[in-house]
Scaffold this motif. Structure first.
Motif, PDB file in Angstrom:
ATOM      1  N   THR A 179       4.981  26.768  -1.276  1.00  0.00           N
ATOM      2  CA  THR A 179       5.218  27.474  -2.302  1.00  0.00           C
ATOM      3  C   THR A 179       3.892  28.766  -2.271  1.00  0.00           C
ATOM      4  O   THR A 179       4.049  29.838  -2.264  1.00  0.00           O
ATOM      5  N   ASP A 180       2.843  28.045  -2.329  1.00  0.00           N
ATOM      6  CA  ASP A 180       1.528  28.716  -2.213  1.00  0.00           C
ATOM      7  C   ASP A 180       1.426  29.724  -1.221  1.00  0.00           C
ATOM      8  O   ASP A 180       1.036  30.998  -1.330  1.00  0.00           O
ATOM      9  N   PHE A 235       3.963  31.056   0.517  1.00  0.00           N
ATOM     10  CA  PHE A 235       5.050  31.882   0.332  1.00  0.00           C
ATOM     11  C   PHE A 235       4.462  33.184  -0.593  1.00  0.00           C
ATOM     12  O   PHE A 235       4.335  34.311  -0.467  1.00  0.00           O
ATOM     13  N   ASN A 236       3.944  32.737  -1.828  1.00  0.00           N
ATOM     14  CA  ASN A 236       3.324  33.540  -2.591  1.00  0.00           C
ATOM     15  C   ASN A 236       2.284  34.575  -2.302  1.00  0.00           C
ATOM     16  O   ASN A 236       2.106  35.527  -2.497  1.00  0.00           O
ATOM     17  N   CYS A 295       3.473  36.855   0.050  1.00  0.00           N
ATOM     18  CA  CYS A 295       4.236  38.022  -0.718  1.00  0.00           C
ATOM     19  C   CYS A 295       3.064  39.075  -1.131  1.00  0.00           C
ATOM     20  O   CYS A 295       3.526  40.122  -1.365  1.00  0.00           O
ATOM     21  N   LYS A 322      -6.591  28.944  -6.450  1.00  0.00           N
ATOM     22  CA  LYS A 322      -5.833  27.807  -5.381  1.00  0.00           C
ATOM     23  C   LYS A 322      -6.972  27.026  -4.881  1.00  0.00           C
ATOM     24  O   LYS A 322      -6.746  25.977  -4.098  1.00  0.00           O
TER      25      LYS A 322
END
Length: 312
Positions: A1-2, A4-5, A8, A299
């Protein structure tokens, strides 16, 4: 998820710049090359080091801080050797030349500041500052105290020779040491304070060669005589640049699509990063760029104190 974000955000930054290029029917791709591409490349380099190197040895904080600090010190030390010896300097920048340097101006820059291999000028200052803060924040709980104390002093001194902005990292990390002195009764601040006084008395009297003396003046004169120093001139020029702002709504919103004026100077002659991004891709692009940095820092699982100083 990280992952992908993160990508993006990278994609949105690129799209916002493409919108600016298409709308203006003109522009350059230096913003993509020097900012976006650099950040993507840096991310993969960092990921590779953590994933494949530290997995084989140790992922504890001590190893991470030590290896990071040694790498920064080595980069500065090799550059310092180049400062002292022209043969080493020529050899270094034959293989490790930087696209950040203006064309045909390497020799002129090296006359009054130490050019650091890989990350010259302000980029070097940012890395120096972060490393000094990193060492000070972890110092009370880390194993390699004596080694890191030496690295802090060495990075502080060599860092000043490359970029005066290193003084910001010195001030912030010294503040952290002071807080730790009262909280942990750490003696690090006392050692550093004594070392700083000794070095302050010795540095003006060290003369390795003519070029080093010139760089000494560049790095430390502003501490004794700020008004007549080059740092004062730089600050004055910087303040004048804040007057160069977009004069129409379109530029504020999506930018002009330009990051540089030709191959050498930044667009509109602006050397302020936030304004450069606005001129390239507008406030929208700036918000996305800040979001990228904010996302990466949040993060990174770094201590709260370093997080605050990193945002600052």
């Amino acid at each position: 998820t990280d992952f992908f974000n993160l990508f993006c955000i990278f994609l949105l930054i690129i799209l916002s710049f493409i919108v600016s290029i298409l709308t203006n029917q003109d522009g350059d791709f230096y913003y993509i090359k020097e900012v976006v591409q650099f950040n993507i490349f840096s991310f993969f380099c960092s990921y590779f080091i953590i994933k494949f190197y530290f997995k084989k040895i140790s992922t504890d904080v001590d190893s991470l801080v030590l290896v990071f600090s040694v790498a920064v010190f080595f980069q500065l030390f090799v550059s310092f050797l180049g400062l002292l010896n022209s043969t080493i300097f020529d050899l270094l920048f034959k293989f490790f030349d930087s696209t950040i340097l203006f064309e045909n101006s390497l020799d002129s820059y090296s006359e009054f500041r130490m050019v650091v291999v890989g990350t010259p000028f302000f980029g070097s200052a940012i890395i120096n500052c972060f490393t000094l803060v990193l060492i000070s924040a972890y110092y009370p709980i880390i194993k390699y105290k004596k080694i890191l104390m030496f690295l802090w002093i060495a990075i502080a001194i060599l860092g000043m020779l490359s970029a005066r902005t290193t003084i910001i990292g010195i001030a912030i990390s010294m503040s952290i040491y002071i807080l730790q002195f009262f909280k942990f009764q750490s003696k690090a601040f006392i050692y550093l304070f004594i070392s700083a006084i000794v070095l302050f008395l010795l540095l003006p009297n060290i003369a390795l060669n003519k070029q080093f003396s010139s760089i000494q003046n560049f790095a430390f004169d502003f501490l004794l005589n700020y008004k007549d120093s080059k740092a004062s001139d730089s600050t004055g020029e910087l303040l004048e640049m804040y007057k160069i702002i977009p004069n129409n709504l379109k530029t504020w919103m999506i930018g002009d699509g330009f990051f540089k004026d030709g191959n050498d100077f930044y667009y509109k002659g602006v050397d302020i990063g936030y304004l450069r991004v606005i001129f390239a891709s507008g406030v929208l692009g700036l918000v996305l760029f800040i979001s990228l940095n904010f996302f990466v820092i949040t993060k990174s699982k770094i201590p709260y104190s370093i997080f605050i100083f990193s945002i600052f």
